[in-house]
Design a protein around this motif. Sequence first.
Motif, PDB file in Angstrom:
ATOM      1  N   VAL A 270       0.833  -1.204   0.000  1.00 37.56           N
ATOM      2  CA  VAL A 270       0.000   0.000   0.000  1.00 37.56           C
ATOM      3  C   VAL A 270       0.869   1.257   0.000  1.00 37.56           C
ATOM      4  O   VAL A 270       0.581   2.231  -0.704  1.00 37.56           O
ATOM      5  CB  VAL A 270      -0.936  -0.008   1.225  1.00 37.56           C
ATOM      6  N   ALA A 271       1.945   1.253   0.790  1.00 33.54           N
ATOM      7  CA  ALA A 271       2.815   2.425   0.855  1.00 33.54           C
ATOM      8  C   ALA A 271       3.424   2.727  -0.507  1.00 33.54           C
ATOM      9  O   ALA A 271       3.573   3.897  -0.898  1.00 33.54           O
ATOM     10  CB  ALA A 271       3.917   2.203   1.888  1.00 33.54           C
ATOM     11  N   HIS A 272       3.762   1.675  -1.267  1.00 34.50           N
ATOM     12  CA  HIS A 272       4.347   1.886  -2.596  1.00 34.50           C
ATOM     13  C   HIS A 272       3.314   2.446  -3.565  1.00 34.50           C
ATOM     14  O   HIS A 272       3.633   3.303  -4.408  1.00 34.50           O
ATOM     15  CB  HIS A 272       4.908   0.565  -3.130  1.00 34.50           C
ATOM     16  N   THR A 330      13.056  10.729  -4.985  1.00 38.74           N
ATOM     17  CA  THR A 330      12.391   9.438  -5.189  1.00 38.74           C
ATOM     18  C   THR A 330      11.486   9.050  -4.020  1.00 38.74           C
ATOM     19  O   THR A 330      10.824   8.024  -4.080  1.00 38.74           O
ATOM     20  CB  THR A 330      13.434   8.322  -5.394  1.00 38.74           C
ATOM     21  N   ARG A 331      11.475   9.858  -2.963  1.00 42.45           N
ATOM     22  CA  ARG A 331      10.623   9.580  -1.795  1.00 42.45           C
ATOM     23  C   ARG A 331       9.731  10.789  -1.569  1.00 42.45           C
ATOM     24  O   ARG A 331      10.166  11.806  -1.035  1.00 42.45           O
ATOM     25  CB  ARG A 331      11.471   9.298  -0.553  1.00 42.45           C
ATOM     26  N   TRP A 332       8.473  10.677  -1.968  1.00 38.54           N
ATOM     27  CA  TRP A 332       7.581  11.819  -1.965  1.00 38.54           C
ATOM     28  C   TRP A 332       7.342  12.367  -0.569  1.00 38.54           C
ATOM     29  O   TRP A 332       7.138  13.568  -0.395  1.00 38.54           O
ATOM     30  CB  TRP A 332       6.243  11.448  -2.609  1.00 38.54           C
ATOM     31  N   ASN A 333       7.334  11.482   0.456  1.00 40.89           N
ATOM     32  CA  ASN A 333       7.050  11.984   1.795  1.00 40.89           C
ATOM     33  C   ASN A 333       8.134  12.922   2.293  1.00 40.89           C
ATOM     34  O   ASN A 333       7.875  13.809   3.102  1.00 40.89           O
ATOM     35  CB  ASN A 333       6.827  10.833   2.782  1.00 40.89           C
ATOM     36  N   SER A 334       9.376  12.761   1.813  1.00 38.61           N
ATOM     37  CA  SER A 334      10.417  13.718   2.170  1.00 38.61           C
ATOM     38  C   SER A 334      10.164  15.056   1.469  1.00 38.61           C
ATOM     39  O   SER A 334      10.517  16.117   1.988  1.00 38.61           O
ATOM     40  CB  SER A 334      11.796  13.168   1.800  1.00 38.61           C
ATOM     41  N   VAL A 366       0.608   3.105   7.495  1.00 46.31           N
ATOM     42  CA  VAL A 366       0.835   1.790   6.885  1.00 46.31           C
ATOM     43  C   VAL A 366       2.297   1.392   6.932  1.00 46.31           C
ATOM     44  O   VAL A 366       2.636   0.259   6.576  1.00 46.31           O
ATOM     45  CB  VAL A 366       0.349   1.759   5.418  1.00 46.31           C
ATOM     46  N   SER A 367       3.180   2.287   7.380  1.00 42.44           N
ATOM     47  CA  SER A 367       4.610   1.973   7.413  1.00 42.44           C
ATOM     48  C   SER A 367       5.072   1.512   8.781  1.00 42.44           C
ATOM     49  O   SER A 367       6.262   1.296   8.989  1.00 42.44           O
ATOM     50  CB  SER A 367       5.429   3.201   6.980  1.00 42.44           C
ATOM     51  N   GLY A 368       4.179   1.381   9.737  1.00 42.76           N
ATOM     52  CA  GLY A 368       4.573   0.944  11.070  1.00 42.76           C
ATOM     53  C   GLY A 368       5.032  -0.503  11.069  1.00 42.76           C
ATOM     54  O   GLY A 368       4.526  -1.344  10.331  1.00 42.76           O
ATOM     55  N   SER A 369       6.026  -0.813  11.916  1.00 41.34           N
ATOM     56  CA  SER A 369       6.552  -2.179  11.995  1.00 41.34           C
ATOM     57  C   SER A 369       6.425  -2.780  13.392  1.00 41.34           C
ATOM     58  O   SER A 369       6.705  -3.960  13.573  1.00 41.34           O
ATOM     59  CB  SER A 369       8.027  -2.189  11.575  1.00 41.34           C
ATOM     60  N   PHE A 377      -5.314   1.461   8.326  1.00 38.34           N
ATOM     61  CA  PHE A 377      -5.199   2.469   7.274  1.00 38.34           C
ATOM     62  C   PHE A 377      -6.479   2.635   6.462  1.00 38.34           C
ATOM     63  O   PHE A 377      -6.539   3.483   5.567  1.00 38.34           O
ATOM     64  CB  PHE A 377      -4.046   2.115   6.325  1.00 38.34           C
ATOM     65  N   PHE A 378      -7.522   1.832   6.745  1.00 40.89           N
ATOM     66  CA  PHE A 378      -8.714   1.872   5.907  1.00 40.89           C
ATOM     67  C   PHE A 378      -9.374   3.257   5.915  1.00 40.89           C
ATOM     68  O   PHE A 378      -9.791   3.768   4.879  1.00 40.89           O
ATOM     69  CB  PHE A 378      -9.704   0.800   6.362  1.00 40.89           C
TER      70      PHE A 378
END
Length: 487
Positions: A270-272, A330-334, A366-369, A377-378
């Motif tokens: 989902v993150a991708h 290449t990393r939009w969140n940055s 959705v990136s939590g580990s 995330f819904f």
Amino acid sequence: MARQKGRDRMKDRSEVWEHFLKKETPLVLRAICKYCRMEYKYNPKKNGTSVLWGHINRCRKYPYNTPKDSKQSILSFRGAKIGDGTSNLTYQKYDPASIRKALSFMVIVDELPFKFVEGVGFRQICNVMEPRFHVPSRITVAKDCYQTYLIEKRKLKNVLKHCNSRVSLTTDSWTSIQQINYMCLTVHFIDNNWKLQKRILNFCLISSHKGEEIGKEVEKCLLDWELEKVFCITVDNASSNDTAIGYLRRKNNHWKSRFLKGRYLHMRCVAHIINLVVSDGLKTMNESVNRVRHAVRFIKQSPARLLRFKKCVSEEKINTKRLLCLDVPTRWNSTYLMLSAVIDLKGAFERFSEFLQAFYDLTLRVSGSLCVTSNLFFDELVNVALLLKELESSEDFEMCVIASKMKEKYDKYWGDVEKMNMLIFIAVVLDPRYKLDYVEWMITQIYRVDVASTLITNLREALNAMYEEYRGFSSSDVLKEEAGIIK
């Protein structure tokens, strides 16, 4: 007769020869202890130095050994607990094996190079703390680390074997600066104590990024770990991963514990997908974002410029502690963080940054580990869909164009209901805070009536199929086998 010239004899590398003298005899070489004059046979091609080290550790005349047996306990303050009613004074035995184990643990946990143990400073401090301990070479430490890995691998394999739940996998591959291809395979599972666990199963070289090669490497790893109870495999949206999952799905048909015949084995990251959606939207504003990026880079390249910029911030009486940060394209969140910082200093990008806030929040969730994320995330996913739907009809032409491009990418992965993995909805249905009615209602909010009806039908069918699958495990023998009782 002149002595024939030959190659110089290799210098002894082991520090044990600081305590022994070499004596040549017609038949064999002998090593003589400098302290007690004990002699040992020595053949450099057949024997190592373990016997000599063992003698030094128990030699009664070695000045750093205790007068009695080296295994005798000594008084120590280590391990004492203050305030618990017990004595602060305890005892400890000299155990070189435990020290070597702790040394290998330090190298692994602190990610130290093996040559660290051969450093002069490290050997000096070890000599001060425990003169009886002889620091091993980097080769020995490397072997100890590998033995630690084998021990931990056996433990983890036993945990996975007796785990009652199925496991989920994530994998990714990349190419290093040296043009070497790597692949990492991680397992996620709920242990028998209902705690989320995450472990790296394999980090290995691969010959190429072709799907067949990735699939074979994942299969090889699963066979090595004896893992068959695989729930799903999460991968990014590269076409090679589709081939890899197809290969694994064919192999999955021969596994005894396959789930719904591998129907939901393939889980797209989902993150991708969010990264691809936002990246397409950013292309429309690429020129503006590049200007901000170049301005931030120009300021941060020089300490004098950065100092002058801070002075300008102070003179403008801008009340913020945030500093400029340069993004990674290449990393939009940055990019979001870069623009968000700029907003506090200049309001020109305020509207655009607020637009990205919803995608940033979703990416974080959705990136939590350290916790389960499949049921979290819904809400954000629905909010993003509604936001794109609203902005498509916006009077702002630029925002309308951006939203249209992002919606097109969104629909590519989450628009075709026949290709969607139902597990992203089932995870929310099983959450007692939401349940089926809530999910069905939210689906009707983001999809057309006909599409929503089809998706709800597919969701109900998937739930029924999952129920029937688990109902087949209701017999006592199967339950015991799942729990690892039957061997």
